[in-house]
Design an enzyme around this catalytic site. Structure first.
Site, PDB file in Angstrom:
ATOM      1  N   ASP A   1      -5.732  -1.747  -6.043  1.00 17.28           N
ATOM      2  CA  ASP A   1      -6.154  -0.460  -6.615  1.00 17.28           C
ATOM      3  C   ASP A   1      -5.951  -0.347  -8.125  1.00 17.28           C
ATOM      4  OD1 ASP A   1      -3.218   0.950  -4.985  1.00 17.28           O
ATOM      5  OD2 ASP A   1      -3.365  -0.051  -6.934  1.00 17.28           O
TER       6      ASP A   1
ATOM      7  N   CYS B   1     -28.638 -14.542  -9.752  1.00 14.75           N
ATOM      8  CA  CYS B   1     -29.108 -15.644  -8.880  1.00 14.75           C
ATOM      9  C   CYS B   1     -29.431 -15.162  -7.467  1.00 14.75           C
ATOM     10  CB  CYS B   1     -28.023 -16.727  -8.818  1.00 14.75           C
ATOM     11  SG  CYS B   1     -26.605 -16.257  -7.811  1.00 14.75           S
TER      12      CYS B   1
ATOM     13  N   THR C   1       0.286   5.571  -1.555  1.00 15.95           N
ATOM     14  CA  THR C   1      -0.080   6.717  -0.694  1.00 15.95           C
ATOM     15  C   THR C   1       0.134   8.037  -1.445  1.00 15.95           C
ATOM     16  OG1 THR C   1       2.152   6.695   0.268  1.00 15.95           O
ATOM     17  CG2 THR C   1       0.408   5.561   1.501  1.00 15.95           C
TER      18      THR C   1
ATOM     19  N   CYS D   1     -19.991 -12.842  -7.431  1.00 15.10           N
ATOM     20  CA  CYS D   1     -21.133 -13.464  -6.738  1.00 15.10           C
ATOM     21  C   CYS D   1     -20.642 -14.751  -6.080  1.00 15.10           C
ATOM     22  CB  CYS D   1     -22.255 -13.802  -7.737  1.00 15.10           C
ATOM     23  SG  CYS D   1     -23.557 -14.811  -6.963  1.00 15.10           S
TER      24      CYS D   1
ATOM     25  N   HIS E   1      -4.035 -10.065  -3.446  1.00 14.63           N
ATOM     26  CA  HIS E   1      -5.196  -9.783  -2.586  1.00 14.63           C
ATOM     27  C   HIS E   1      -6.408  -9.337  -3.388  1.00 14.63           C
ATOM     28  CE1 HIS E   1      -2.227  -9.110   0.977  1.00 14.63           C
ATOM     29  NE2 HIS E   1      -2.352 -10.375   0.640  1.00 14.63           N
TER      30      HIS E   1
ATOM     31  N   ALA F   1       0.822  -1.224   0.000  1.00  8.60           N
ATOM     32  CA  ALA F   1       0.000   0.000   0.000  1.00  8.60           C
ATOM     33  C   ALA F   1       0.853   1.269   0.000  1.00  8.60           C
ATOM     34  CB  ALA F   1      -0.923  -0.014   1.206  1.00  8.60           C
TER      35      ALA F   1
HETATM   36  N1  APR Z   1       6.983   5.662  -0.010  1.00 11.44           N
HETATM   37  C1  APR Z   1       7.581   4.561   0.546  1.00 11.44           C
HETATM   38  N2  APR Z   1       7.036   3.841   1.560  1.00 11.44           N
HETATM   39  C2  APR Z   1       5.828   4.261   2.024  1.00 11.44           C
HETATM   40  C3  APR Z   1       5.148   5.396   1.508  1.00 11.44           C
HETATM   41  C4  APR Z   1       5.782   6.110   0.445  1.00 11.44           C
HETATM   42  N3  APR Z   1       5.224   7.200  -0.108  1.00 11.44           N
HETATM   43  N4  APR Z   1       3.976   5.540   2.200  1.00 11.44           N
HETATM   44  C5  APR Z   1       3.938   4.537   3.119  1.00 11.44           C
HETATM   45  N5  APR Z   1       5.038   3.779   3.011  1.00 11.44           N
HETATM   46  C6  APR Z   1       5.384   2.565   3.773  1.00 11.44           C
HETATM   47  C7  APR Z   1       4.965   2.608   5.220  1.00 11.44           C
HETATM   48  O1  APR Z   1       6.024   3.101   6.019  1.00 11.44           O
HETATM   49  C8  APR Z   1       4.702   1.120   5.519  1.00 11.44           C
HETATM   50  O2  APR Z   1       5.904   0.478   5.946  1.00 11.44           O
HETATM   51  O3  APR Z   1       4.640   1.537   3.180  1.00 11.44           O
HETATM   52  C9  APR Z   1       4.306   0.549   4.155  1.00 11.44           C
HETATM   53  C10 APR Z   1       2.827   0.231   4.051  1.00 11.44           C
HETATM   54  O4  APR Z   1       2.584  -0.863   4.896  1.00 11.44           O
HETATM   55  P1  APR Z   1       1.077  -1.342   5.198  1.00 11.44           P
HETATM   56  O5  APR Z   1       0.222  -0.158   5.449  1.00 11.44           O
HETATM   57  O6  APR Z   1       1.187  -2.419   6.233  1.00 11.44           O
HETATM   58  O7  APR Z   1       0.595  -1.963   3.807  1.00 11.44           O
HETATM   59  P2  APR Z   1       0.916  -3.399   3.239  1.00 11.44           P
HETATM   60  O8  APR Z   1       2.298  -3.840   3.618  1.00 11.44           O
HETATM   61  O9  APR Z   1       0.592  -3.354   1.795  1.00 11.44           O
HETATM   62  O10 APR Z   1      -0.162  -4.330   3.999  1.00 11.44           O
HETATM   63  C11 APR Z   1      -0.271  -5.680   3.576  1.00 11.44           C
HETATM   64  O11 APR Z   1      -2.256  -5.938   4.925  1.00 11.44           O
HETATM   65  O12 APR Z   1      -4.275  -5.084   5.664  1.00 11.44           O
HETATM   66  C12 APR Z   1      -3.695  -5.971   4.788  1.00 11.44           C
HETATM   67  O13 APR Z   1      -4.602  -6.726   2.774  1.00 11.44           O
HETATM   68  C13 APR Z   1      -4.012  -5.604   3.364  1.00 11.44           C
HETATM   69  O14 APR Z   1      -2.616  -5.802   1.384  1.00 11.44           O
HETATM   70  C14 APR Z   1      -2.656  -5.323   2.733  1.00 11.44           C
HETATM   71  C15 APR Z   1      -1.706  -6.117   3.624  1.00 11.44           C
END
Ligand code: APR
Length: 252
Positions: free
Chosen positions: A104, A157, A27, A129, A121, A23
């Site tokens: 996304d 369905c 961001t 469905c 994911h 994720a």
């Molecule tokens: N550049 C680099 N790193 C970033 C940035 C950015 N602009 N913004 C955030 N981060 C880092 C954060 O410091 C964090 O370590 O990205 C990481 C995001 O980690 P999570 O929020 O835990 O996301 P993710 O690792 O994808 O989570 C895994 O958890 O909730 C479940 O299914 C969901 O796919 C997700 C999985």
């Protein structure tokens, strides 16, 4: 920064690069991540996103649909510089594939072909469905919600419709996972971007790559449990870092 130079050099020397994203790469596109301060799990309870909860009652489904729409998980976000840097790796013939935990669709939007994006994911662009397995584009279902149908069901369905993202407690798409692992075990460079690497089985994949001989690189704002395995760790924002890396790769 010499780590930027080092990562660019590793890319130049590699034929098969895999980029593994979380994720954190999105961001800068305005989509909140999960575990940073102010992230999704600081506003919603992960317990509400289990498959058991979703199946338990129409009221639970109504809440989850409402959260999904409000939580910004379904906004029309645009790729950022980090996504475009990865798409450029593809255009240079360096990218074996992207393995992403994100739902996304931004890697595809940035120009990485569908068959080179392995979505562990699921993808929030579709709804499935749970009875007849028919899939519908998310915008069609969102339209029903906007028209007041708070818990949409299958028009064919009347089965339960679920966003095609993997909920906690649900198995990952096995074919996708197996192919992602196979690819990870056959690449020279495995770059992790924007993940805490705390959610399994996704977080095993960097280990499989390293054990099979790949060089590991990590680009992340904060430390991860795998930093000590990595040849290169670059602490910072993915958009800026990957743009600077690709500038150096382009010059080579
Ligand atoms: N550049 C680099 N790193 C970033 C940035 C950015 N602009 N913004 C955030 N981060 C880092 C954060 O410091 C964090 O370590 O990205 C990481 C995001 O980690 P999570 O929020 O835990 O996301 P993710 O690792 O994808 O989570 C895994 O958890 O909730 C479940 O299914 C969901 O796919 C997700 C999985």
């Amino acid at each position: 920064m010499e780590e930027i130079e080092r990562l660019a050099q590793l890319i130049i020397e590699s034929q098969k690069v895999i980029v593994f994203t979380g994720a954190g790469i999105s961001t800068e596109s305005g989509i909140p991540d999960f575990r940073s301060p102010g992230g999704i799990w600081s506003r919603y309870d992960p317990e509400d996103f289990t498959i058991q909860k979703f199946l338990s009652s129409p009221a639970a489904r109504k809440t989850i649909w409402k959260m999904s729409v409000e939580g910004g998980l379904l906004t029309e976000a645009e790729p950022n510089l980090a996504h475009y840097a990865i798409a450029e790796l593809y255009q240079l013939g360096k990218l074996d594939c992207v393995i992403t935990q994100n739902i996304d669709n931004l890697h595809q939007k940035a120009g990485v072909p569908e068959d080179k994006v392995f979505e562990l994911h699921g993808n929030v662009g579709w709804v499935v469905c749970l009875s007849c397995r028919r899939r519908f584009p998310m915008p069609e279902v969102l339209q029903k919600i906007k028209e007041g149908i708070e818990v949409p069901d299958c028009p064919d369905c009347q089965g339960i419709l679920k966003p095609d993202a993997v909920f906690f407690g649900e198995a990952l798409p096995q074919e996708t996972l197996q192919e992602a692992i196979r690819r990870a075990q056959n690449c020279d460079l495995f770059i992790v971007i924007g993940s805490t690497l705390v959610i399994y089985p996704a977080a095993y994949i960097p280990t499989y790559a390293g054990e099979a001989g790949a060089t590991l690189a990590i680009v992340n704002l904060t430390p991860t449990p795998f930093d000590h395995y990595a040849e290169v760790v670059i602490r910072g924002k993915a958009g800026e870092i990957m743009s600077r890396v690709m500038e150096k790769v382009r010059l080579s």
